[in-house]
Write a protein that holds these residues in place. Structure first.
Motif, PDB file in Angstrom:
ATOM      1  N   GLY A   1      -2.482   2.489   4.322  1.00  0.00           N
ATOM      2  CA  GLY A   1      -3.457   2.224   3.276  1.00  0.00           C
ATOM      3  C   GLY A   1      -4.017   0.818   3.255  1.00  0.00           C
ATOM      4  N   THR A   2      -4.119   0.173   4.408  1.00  0.00           N
ATOM      5  CA  THR A   2      -4.719  -1.152   4.501  1.00  0.00           C
ATOM      6  C   THR A   2      -5.968  -1.061   5.369  1.00  0.00           C
ATOM      7  OG1 THR A   2      -2.581  -2.257   4.291  1.00  0.00           O
ATOM      8  CG2 THR A   2      -4.365  -3.544   5.247  1.00  0.00           C
TER       9      THR A   2
ATOM     10  N   SER B   1      -6.370  -4.159   0.556  1.00  0.00           N
ATOM     11  CA  SER B   1      -5.428  -3.095   0.201  1.00  0.00           C
ATOM     12  C   SER B   1      -5.259  -3.061  -1.310  1.00  0.00           C
ATOM     13  CB  SER B   1      -4.073  -3.314   0.884  1.00  0.00           C
ATOM     14  OG  SER B   1      -3.500  -4.536   0.471  1.00  0.00           O
ATOM     15  N   SER B   2      -4.634  -2.005  -1.777  1.00  0.00           N
ATOM     16  CA  SER B   2      -4.293  -1.897  -3.196  1.00  0.00           C
ATOM     17  C   SER B   2      -3.018  -1.081  -3.299  1.00  0.00           C
ATOM     18  CB  SER B   2      -5.424  -1.249  -3.995  1.00  0.00           C
ATOM     19  OG  SER B   2      -5.606   0.090  -3.602  1.00  0.00           O
TER      20      SER B   2
ATOM     21  N   TYR C   1      -4.749  -5.301  -6.509  1.00  0.00           N
ATOM     22  CA  TYR C   1      -5.760  -5.308  -5.453  1.00  0.00           C
ATOM     23  C   TYR C   1      -5.627  -6.599  -4.663  1.00  0.00           C
ATOM     24  CZ  TYR C   1      -7.791  -1.451  -8.009  1.00  0.00           C
ATOM     25  OH  TYR C   1      -7.982  -0.247  -8.621  1.00  0.00           O
TER      26      TYR C   1
ATOM     27  N   LEU D   1      -8.331   3.490  -2.124  1.00  0.00           N
ATOM     28  CA  LEU D   1      -8.051   2.082  -2.403  1.00  0.00           C
ATOM     29  C   LEU D   1      -8.710   1.655  -3.702  1.00  0.00           C
ATOM     30  CD1 LEU D   1      -8.448   0.302   1.068  1.00  0.00           C
ATOM     31  CD2 LEU D   1      -6.347   1.053  -0.066  1.00  0.00           C
TER      32      LEU D   1
ATOM     33  N   SER E   1       0.819  -1.213   0.000  1.00  0.00           N
ATOM     34  CA  SER E   1       0.000   0.000   0.000  1.00  0.00           C
ATOM     35  C   SER E   1       0.853   1.263   0.000  1.00  0.00           C
ATOM     36  CB  SER E   1      -0.916  -0.025   1.222  1.00  0.00           C
ATOM     37  OG  SER E   1      -0.145  -0.154   2.390  1.00  0.00           O
TER      38      SER E   1
ATOM     39  N   ASN F   1      -0.554   4.519  -1.099  1.00  0.00           N
ATOM     40  CA  ASN F   1      -1.849   4.873  -0.539  1.00  0.00           C
ATOM     41  C   ASN F   1      -1.750   5.521   0.839  1.00  0.00           C
ATOM     42  OD1 ASN F   1      -3.311   3.873  -2.680  1.00  0.00           O
ATOM     43  ND2 ASN F   1      -3.364   1.821  -1.844  1.00  0.00           N
TER      44      ASN F   1
END
Length: 192
Positions: free
Chosen positions: A63-64, A81-82, A163, A45, A18, A21
Motif C-alpha cells: 500500500g505504498t 502512503s496512509s 497520511y 490510500l 500501510s 492497505n
C-alpha cells in the motif's frame, strides 16, 4: 550488514505504515494542466497528487505509492502512503489521537538511533499537508558502507488515518529532486 538492517527497517516501517492497505486499488492516472506530471488518484490510500510523468511509478502490495526518477534506483525517490491509526504503534494510540500526541509517539518509536541508524540527525517542525496541520520530520544518517542519506517525511491525521509523504535521497544530492517534491507536496490532497 548494518546497511541491510537499515534497509530492512525501512521496508518494515513502510509495511507498518500501510498495514491496512493491502492493495485492492492500484489507483489511476489522468491528464492535467501541469506539464510533465500526471494526476494520480488512489481511493484506498485516500489521496490524489501530481506524479512526475517520466518517473517510474508503482503501487506496492503493502500500500505504498513509489515514485523514482529514471534510471530507477533505491536511493532517490518519493513515496506516499496512509494507514489506519489503530494499526500503528501496536495499537497503543486511539483513532482520534491528537496530531501532537501522534508526533510524540512517532519521535519515540520511529525517529531514534535504533530505528534510523548510526550518526543520525533528526529535526521536526510544524507544517501543513493537504491544508491540514502536519509535522515534517527530516533526518540524515550514514548506513555502514554507504553514502549519507537524507529523508524528509511529512505526516498528518484525518478521520482515523495517518497520511505520509516521504522524500529520500543521497545527502550529497538532497536538492536534486526538491522541485519534484514541492510539486507533489503542493498538489497532495486527502480525498474522503
Amino acid at each position: 550488514m548494518k546497511q541491510f538492517t537499515v534497509f530492512l527497517g525501512s521496508l518494515l516501517l513502510s509495511f507498518l505504515l500501510s498495514a491496512c492497505n493491502l492493495v485492492s486499488d492500484y489507483g489511476s492516472n489522468s491528464a492535467n494542466d501541469v506539464k510533465g506530471y500526471v494526476t494520480y488518484t488512489n481511493n484506498t490510500l485516500g489521496i490524489s497528487l501530481l506524479a512526475p510523468e517520466i518517473w517510474h511509478r508503482e503501487m506496492t502490495i503493502g500500500g505504498t505509492y513509489n515514485m523514482n526518477p529514471e534510471p530507477r534506483n533505491d536511493y532517490d525517490g518519493i513515496t506516499a502512503s496512509s494507514s489506519s491509526i489503530s494499526d500503528l504503534f501496536e495499537g497503543r494510540l486511539p483513532s482520534d489521537v491528537p496530531l501532537d500526541a501522534f508526533h510524540a509517539q512517532a519521535m519515540k518509536s520511529w525517529y531514534d538511533a535504533t530505528s534510523i541508524g548510526p550518526e543520525y540527525e533528526v529535526t521536526s517542525t510544524r507544517t501543513t499537508l493537504s491544508d491540514y496541520p502536519a509535522w515534517e520530520v527530516t533526518y540524515s544518517y550514514t548506513p555502514e558502507g554507504s553514502k549519507r542519506r537524507t529523508v524528509r517525511e511529512i505526516f498528518t491525521l484525518h478521520k482515523g488515518k495517518a497520511y505520509f509523504l516521504r522524500w529520500y535521497a543521497k545527502a550529497s544530492e538532497k536538492d536534486r529532486y526538491r522541485q519534484e517534491f514541492e510539486v507533489i507536496r503542493n498538489s497532495y490532497r486527502i480525498i474522503d
